[in-house]
Design an enzyme around this catalytic site. Structure first.
Site, short mmCIF file in Angstrom:
data_model
loop_
_atom_site.label_atom_id
_atom_site.label_comp_id
_atom_site.label_asym_id
_atom_site.label_seq_id
_atom_site.Cartn_x
_atom_site.Cartn_y
_atom_site.Cartn_z
N VAL A 423 11.61 25.00 128.53
CA VAL A 423 11.27 25.13 129.95
C VAL A 423 10.04 24.27 130.21
O VAL A 423 9.00 24.45 129.58
CB VAL A 423 11.00 26.60 130.33
CG1 VAL A 423 10.54 26.70 131.78
CG2 VAL A 423 12.27 27.43 130.12
N SER A 424 10.16 23.32 131.11
CA SER A 424 9.12 22.32 131.32
C SER A 424 7.79 22.94 131.70
O SER A 424 7.72 24.04 132.27
CB SER A 424 9.52 21.36 132.44
OG SER A 424 10.46 20.44 132.00
N ALA A 425 6.73 22.22 131.41
CA ALA A 425 5.41 22.62 131.88
C ALA A 425 5.41 22.63 133.41
O ALA A 425 5.99 21.75 134.05
CB ALA A 425 4.36 21.65 131.36
N GLN A 773 8.29 19.17 128.52
CA GLN A 773 9.66 19.13 128.06
C GLN A 773 10.52 20.04 128.90
O GLN A 773 10.06 20.98 129.50
CB GLN A 773 9.75 19.58 126.59
CG GLN A 773 9.12 18.61 125.62
CD GLN A 773 9.28 19.09 124.20
OE1 GLN A 773 9.10 20.27 123.94
NE2 GLN A 773 9.61 18.21 123.31
N ASP A 774 11.82 19.75 128.91
CA ASP A 774 12.79 20.63 129.55
C ASP A 774 14.06 20.59 128.73
O ASP A 774 14.17 19.85 127.78
CB ASP A 774 13.06 20.17 130.99
CG ASP A 774 13.45 21.34 131.87
OD1 ASP A 774 14.34 22.10 131.47
OD2 ASP A 774 12.88 21.48 132.96
#
Length: 775
Positions: A423-425, A773-774
């Protein structure tokens, strides 16, 4: 099982010796290619077959999961260095540890009967077979062994299952052993079948989708010749959830709590002119190991990769296929008709104290995003961040970490620990949502799922908007659907499919207002542009020469244009859209050179170049500490032909990169010479400053160092702090890949042709990049 075999070999026990008939059949049907080939011997035991394959001309990877077996095999292997031994469990461990990505021959000698998840293992090995390669399985036959040794042999049905999915499957006799030769994988679309006419009381029941921690689904091979889910009929007065959990325990030995199971839908079809009702039950938490408890019904239970099911060689029981399609819509094409009645769960409540603490952290996160300039205060994106409970998409993550604006928690890794989903920042999600310029009522496609970002998008586009989230990994889509339902975001459509091509199946051309790509894209496929309306936005983390920027494109007259860039980092796109770099390893693997977006330059003499004296050239151009200089890297990549990236292992520096080890450095390879960019810290006098310099090696090191330094100086003079390039993307159809001597400002990928124009550029944004990241 591993301990038993290890003890077997540790006690000095041997194994059935290789027979002359086997040697003759191997020589006839699996000779080594001219010039040698690579063989993989699985379950090598004491290594006799591996040594024989080496004598035939193969370089052999010999694999066993018993350490004692490999100890004895190495001791006996005194005549050849062509056998490499690997301690590896073929069912549990990653195949990345093997020496080669593909093999000309894969052998199982007296070991296939001990493989539990045979379908999954064979599918993974097919992917490791070279075109024209051979799989050889040598096994006892059940009819020729005593009842007490049945577990070491295969019967005719099992031999038939082994041969399914191959264009050529041949069986020979090797002194009483079956010698099976498999060539040319030929997967076909999955088929569906029923069983015998059911009794009336068996027309209402449950099918249970249960997955292991890495997302594999449990299927049983039925005595009726079909794969089926755990499950069965309802007892009198018993609900579907209770029936599913009870049948799971009775059929497989797995124990689950009915309170943790979910009834997703009721499915109604007919069989033998009678109506049939099936409850689709989902179980993710369980204890135990799958065991055949009803051998009169099920031969064996296997864990299958969900992505393998569309090409399953044997039929799926039709009700099981319908239940699977409920969990992963679109996975199984051409299903027989069924009436589906989805049961959409209400948003799941959470403990009041936890909800209150999370609400405070959520407000603080949104305040920080506003203060850092990623979000406009009071806007739709700001409101979305304040409403969506991020921590509900990150179970197991501490609340403060879930709401840290810079953290991107990983949600799935490969067995080799490589992140494949996260799960993206929040900061990078905010930047992409801002750049997408979403409006209420917009139609949005998200490439790369995870749930949280799609929930934010749904909040922004509102009840009249449309959000479709696509991912190739069924574990990811299942997880996203569950959390979206739990938080009340039911309108998001979650689709299991390949993000490169799926948009063309899900939306009409020119009908989508925004495409958000939340995985690292190394290209821009046609479907992302074709489905986008004129004036629509494509926001994608595009990888250019090995560096990744989130770039918001606008579509005009069929072209994409952009002039802003945000440095970021994402897990890469999986499936057919993934593109590997061209990699050269120097000095026996100490140094890695990567070419990402051009035909690789000649590296054949770089080992000699690195042995020559180093040339240093310092530019006098400085930069304050902690200041991003990603636009310098893009300037160099689009102004210097032969651009590459250079790296050394993090724990070893052969005096090429000096420090820091493990980091990529911008480099140029030309004329059998190499130059790379670096910085050095200047004596402090106030603000810490770093100076850019060049190290170069090879016969033309002086010229190459000067050329690269001149470009650093040109960037400082013409572009630093003033402009970013205008990027125009057109179709690459009919265009050859970028060659080393072509204009470096034009990059031709498989699908897209990228043209960078620094003369028609715009002032850069103030935001520096941070990694995110995602999925």
């Amino acid at each position: 099982m591993t301990d038993a075999w290890d003890a077997h070999y540790a006690d000095g026990n041997t194994f059935s010796p290789l027979r002359d008939a086997e040697r003759a059949l191997l020589a006839e049907h699996a000779p080594a290619p001219d010039g040698g080939g690579h063989a993989l011997d699985i379950g090598c035991g004491l290594g006799e077959l591996a040594r024989h394959l080496a004598e035939l001309g193969y370089e052999v990877d010999a694999v066993d999961f018993a350490p004692a077996a490999l100890t004895h095999a190495r001791a006996r292997n005194t005549a050849t260095a062509a056998v490499n031994y690997h301690l590896l469990d073929i069912e549990r461990d990653s195949l990345d540890a093997l020496s080669h990505p593909a093999y000309d021959l894969i052998t199982f000698r007296l070991s296939w009967a001990f493989v539990h998840d045979r379908t999954r293992v064979m599918n993974r090995l097919r992917e490791r077979l070279r075109p024209g390669g051979v799989v050889c399985v040598i096994t006892p036959v059940a009819a020729d062994v005593s009842e007490g040794k049945r577990s070491i042999a295969l019967d005719d049905e099992e031999l038939g299952a082994l041969c399914a999915g191959w264009a050529r499957a041949e069986r020979y006799d090797a002194d009483g052993l079956a010698f099976v030769v498999l060539r040319d994988p030929a997967p076909a679309p999955a088929t569906f079948a029923g069983k015998k006419r059911p009794s009336p009381h068996a027309l209402t029941g449950a099918g249970v989708v249960v997955t292991d921690p890495v997302g594999r689904i449990l299927l049983g091979w039925s005595v009726r010749g079909v794969w089926e889910l755990p499950g069965g009929k309802n007892d009198a007065g018993e609900g579907f959830l209770a029936a599913g959990v009870r049948e799971l325990a009775e059929e497989t030995g797995l124990k689950a709590d009915p309170g943790g199971a979910r009834l997703l839908a009721l499915l109604m079809d007919s069989t033998h002119d009678m109506p049939r009702l099936t409850g689709a039950v989902r179980v993710t938490a369980w204890a135990g190991q799958p065991t055949v408890t009803e051998p009169q019904l099920i031969h064996r239970w296997e864990w299958h990769e969900v992505a393998d099911l569309p090409a399953l060689s044997q039929p799926l029981f039709t009700p099981s296929a319908h239940v699977i399609d409920t969990v992963w819509p679109g996975l199984l094409p051409d299903l027989p008709p069924v009436h589906r009645y989805p049961l959409t769960p209400a948003a799941t409540a959470e403990p009041a104290q936890q909800a209150a603490e999370a609400a405070q952290l959520r407000e603080a996160m949104a305040d920080r995003l506003v203060a850092d300039g990623w979000v406009d205060a009071g806007g739709a994106v700001d409101a979305a961040f304040r409403r969506v409970p991020r921590h509900r998409f990150l179970p197991g993550t501490a609340l403060p970490d879930a709401y840290d604006t810079h953290q991107a928690p990983v949600t799935k890794r490969t067995p080799g620990a490589t992140a494949t989903s996260s799960v993206s920042a929040p900061w990078v999600q905010a930047a992409m949502l801002r750049d997408a310029a979403l409006r209420p009522g917009d139609t949005v496609i998200e490439i790369g799922s995870g749930g949280y970002n799609a929930a934010l998008v749904q909040e922004v586009v509102g009840p009249h908007g449309s959000v479709t989230s696509i991912d190739i990994d069924p574990y990811v889509t299942d997880r996203a659907r569950r959390f979206l339902d739990d938080t009340g975001h039911h309108r998001v459509r979650v689709h299991l499919g390949d993000g490169e091509h799926a948009p063309a199946q899900l939306a009409a051309p020119d009908s989508v207002d925004a495409v958000l790509v939340t995985v690292e894209a190394r290209d821009l496929p046609p479907s992302w542009t074709a489905q986008l309306a004129d004036g629509g936005r494509l926001v994608a983390p595009l990888r250019v020469h090995g560096y990744t920027w989130s770039i918001p494109f606008t579509k005009r007259a069929g072209l994409l244009t952009a002039d802003t860039y945000t440095v970021c980092g994402f897990v890469p796109l999986q499936g057919p859209g993934h593109r590997e770099d061209a990699v050269t390893r120097l000095r026996g693997g100490e140094v890695t050179v990567r070419f990402a977006d051009s035909t690789p330059a000649d590296t054949s003499r770089l080992d000699d170049a690195l042995a020559m004296p180093r040339v240093e050239h310092w530019t006098g151009i400085t930069i304050p500490g902690e200041t991003p200089f990603d636009m310098l890297l893009l300037w160099l990549a689009t102004h210097l032909d032969g651009f590459a990236r250079l790296a050394v292992p993090a724990d070893h520096d052969p005096n090429i990169l000096t420090t820091p080890g493990g980091w990529d450095a911008a480099a140029v390879v030309r004329n059998h010479s190499l130059a790379r960019l670096l910085t050095r810290r200047l004596p402090e006098d106030g603000t810490p400053l770093w100076e850019f310099g060049i190290h170069a090696y090879g016969p033309h090191a002086e010229d190459l160092a000067r050329t690269m330094a001149d470009q650093v100086i040109a960037w400082d003079r013409e572009a630093r702090d003033t402009i970013t390039p205008r990027l125009t993307v057109s179709s690459a159809q009919g265009t050859a890949p970028t060659a080393p001597d072509e204009d470096p400002s034009v990059i031709t990928k498989q699908h897209a042709r990228l043209t960078f124009d620094w003369s028609a550029a715009s002032p850069p944004r103030d935001h520096g990049g941070r990694a995110g990241q995602d999925s």
